[in-house]
Structures are given as C-alpha cells and as structure tokens.
Motif scaffolding. Structure first.
Motif, PDB file in Angstrom:
ATOM      1  N   PRO A   5       3.185  12.714  -4.895  1.00  0.00           N
ATOM      2  CA  PRO A   5       2.452  11.563  -4.362  1.00  0.00           C
ATOM      3  C   PRO A   5       1.024  11.518  -4.902  1.00  0.00           C
ATOM      4  O   PRO A   5       0.403  12.547  -5.160  1.00  0.00           O
ATOM      5  N   GLN A   6       0.558  10.318  -5.083  1.00  0.00           N
ATOM      6  CA  GLN A   6      -0.819  10.115  -5.525  1.00  0.00           C
ATOM      7  C   GLN A   6      -1.709   9.969  -4.297  1.00  0.00           C
ATOM      8  O   GLN A   6      -1.375   9.244  -3.364  1.00  0.00           O
ATOM      9  N   HIS A   7      -2.823  10.642  -4.273  1.00  0.00           N
ATOM     10  CA  HIS A   7      -3.759  10.553  -3.159  1.00  0.00           C
ATOM     11  C   HIS A   7      -4.822   9.530  -3.505  1.00  0.00           C
ATOM     12  O   HIS A   7      -5.453   9.610  -4.545  1.00  0.00           O
ATOM     13  N   THR A   8      -5.001   8.573  -2.623  1.00  0.00           N
ATOM     14  CA  THR A   8      -6.017   7.544  -2.825  1.00  0.00           C
ATOM     15  C   THR A   8      -7.000   7.592  -1.669  1.00  0.00           C
ATOM     16  O   THR A   8      -6.689   8.056  -0.580  1.00  0.00           O
ATOM     17  N   ARG A   9      -8.169   7.067  -1.914  1.00  0.00           N
ATOM     18  CA  ARG A   9      -9.198   7.062  -0.881  1.00  0.00           C
ATOM     19  C   ARG A   9      -9.043   5.866   0.057  1.00  0.00           C
ATOM     20  O   ARG A   9      -9.445   5.920   1.197  1.00  0.00           O
ATOM     21  N   ALA A  10      -8.470   4.782  -0.422  1.00  0.00           N
ATOM     22  CA  ALA A  10      -8.297   3.597   0.414  1.00  0.00           C
ATOM     23  C   ALA A  10      -7.172   3.829   1.416  1.00  0.00           C
ATOM     24  O   ALA A  10      -6.130   4.377   1.084  1.00  0.00           O
ATOM     25  N   ARG A  11      -7.402   3.414   2.624  1.00  0.00           N
ATOM     26  CA  ARG A  11      -6.399   3.564   3.683  1.00  0.00           C
ATOM     27  C   ARG A  11      -5.534   2.318   3.755  1.00  0.00           C
ATOM     28  O   ARG A  11      -6.016   1.211   3.625  1.00  0.00           O
ATOM     29  N   ARG A  49       2.487 -18.984   1.962  1.00  0.00           N
ATOM     30  CA  ARG A  49       1.992 -17.624   1.804  1.00  0.00           C
ATOM     31  C   ARG A  49       0.945 -17.372   2.877  1.00  0.00           C
ATOM     32  O   ARG A  49      -0.020 -18.111   2.998  1.00  0.00           O
ATOM     33  N   VAL A  50       1.144 -16.308   3.649  1.00  0.00           N
ATOM     34  CA  VAL A  50       0.248 -15.985   4.755  1.00  0.00           C
ATOM     35  C   VAL A  50      -0.287 -14.575   4.542  1.00  0.00           C
ATOM     36  O   VAL A  50       0.468 -13.636   4.307  1.00  0.00           O
ATOM     37  N   ASP A  51      -1.627 -14.436   4.604  1.00  0.00           N
ATOM     38  CA  ASP A  51      -2.273 -13.135   4.437  1.00  0.00           C
ATOM     39  C   ASP A  51      -2.512 -12.474   5.787  1.00  0.00           C
ATOM     40  O   ASP A  51      -2.703 -13.149   6.797  1.00  0.00           O
ATOM     41  N   CYS A  52      -2.531 -11.143   5.793  1.00  0.00           N
ATOM     42  CA  CYS A  52      -2.825 -10.368   6.992  1.00  0.00           C
ATOM     43  C   CYS A  52      -4.262 -10.671   7.433  1.00  0.00           C
ATOM     44  O   CYS A  52      -5.181 -10.693   6.618  1.00  0.00           O
ATOM     45  N   ARG A  53      -4.459 -10.888   8.723  1.00  0.00           N
ATOM     46  CA  ARG A  53      -5.797 -11.184   9.236  1.00  0.00           C
ATOM     47  C   ARG A  53      -6.703  -9.960   9.255  1.00  0.00           C
ATOM     48  O   ARG A  53      -7.909 -10.076   9.098  1.00  0.00           O
ATOM     49  N   ALA A  54      -6.128  -8.785   9.456  1.00  0.00           N
ATOM     50  CA  ALA A  54      -6.940  -7.576   9.590  1.00  0.00           C
ATOM     51  C   ALA A  54      -7.567  -7.160   8.261  1.00  0.00           C
ATOM     52  O   ALA A  54      -8.731  -6.804   8.199  1.00  0.00           O
ATOM     53  N   CYS A  55      -6.779  -7.190   7.177  1.00  0.00           N
ATOM     54  CA  CYS A  55      -7.280  -6.724   5.880  1.00  0.00           C
ATOM     55  C   CYS A  55      -7.572  -7.878   4.934  1.00  0.00           C
ATOM     56  O   CYS A  55      -7.995  -7.652   3.798  1.00  0.00           O
ATOM     57  N   LYS A  56      -7.329  -9.093   5.372  1.00  0.00           N
ATOM     58  CA  LYS A  56      -7.575 -10.308   4.594  1.00  0.00           C
ATOM     59  C   LYS A  56      -6.801 -10.336   3.279  1.00  0.00           C
ATOM     60  O   LYS A  56      -7.300 -10.779   2.254  1.00  0.00           O
ATOM     61  N   GLY A  57      -5.593  -9.795   3.298  1.00  0.00           N
ATOM     62  CA  GLY A  57      -4.716  -9.874   2.146  1.00  0.00           C
ATOM     63  C   GLY A  57      -4.863  -8.778   1.109  1.00  0.00           C
ATOM     64  O   GLY A  57      -4.245  -8.834   0.063  1.00  0.00           O
ATOM     65  N   THR A  58      -5.656  -7.743   1.394  1.00  0.00           N
ATOM     66  CA  THR A  58      -5.837  -6.668   0.417  1.00  0.00           C
ATOM     67  C   THR A  58      -4.840  -5.539   0.615  1.00  0.00           C
ATOM     68  O   THR A  58      -4.518  -4.838  -0.333  1.00  0.00           O
ATOM     69  N   GLY A  59      -4.385  -5.315   1.834  1.00  0.00           N
ATOM     70  CA  GLY A  59      -3.452  -4.229   2.122  1.00  0.00           C
ATOM     71  C   GLY A  59      -4.139  -2.920   2.462  1.00  0.00           C
ATOM     72  O   GLY A  59      -3.492  -1.943   2.791  1.00  0.00           O
TER      73      GLY A  59
END
Length: 59
Positions: A2-8, A36-46
């Motif tokens: 697995p690759q470890h990333t800093r973004a959660r 197409r609907v984006d997530c409200r919490a992350c504003k579509g970034t994931g």
C-alpha cells in the motif's frame, strides 16, 4: 504494497466524491439523463484536511 499518503480520505463519501444520479428520463438517442453531484463535506475532492490543520475562528 500500500502507498501511504498524507491526505485523509473523506469520511462522508469514502473517497468517492462525485456520484452520477439518473433522473429517469432519456435523451433522443436512448441514453439516460444524469446529474453529477459532489460530496458536500469535501467539495468533490475525496480528501479532507487533518484536524490540526483546521483553524477555529472567533471565540
């Protein structure tokens, strides 16, 4: 491995930030009309910021 990333990954959408929702109607060629609907919490970034990065403003 697995690759470890800093973004959660966003806990609301689990990293799937955009969803395609069908309206039930069809185009003239037979394909479905989708929105197409984006997530409200992350504003579509994931991804979300760690808690220590967020700044509280006010009292």
């Amino acid at each position: 491995m697995p690759q470890h990333t800093r973004a959660r990954v966003c806990r609301d959408c689990d990293g799937f930030a955009t969803a395609a929702i069908t309206t039930g109607t069809r185009h003239r060629d037979g394909s479905r009309v989708t929105l197409r609907v984006d997530c409200r919490a992350c504003k579509g970034t994931g991804h979300t910021l760690p808690a220590h990065v967020l700044v509280q403003v006010g009292r």
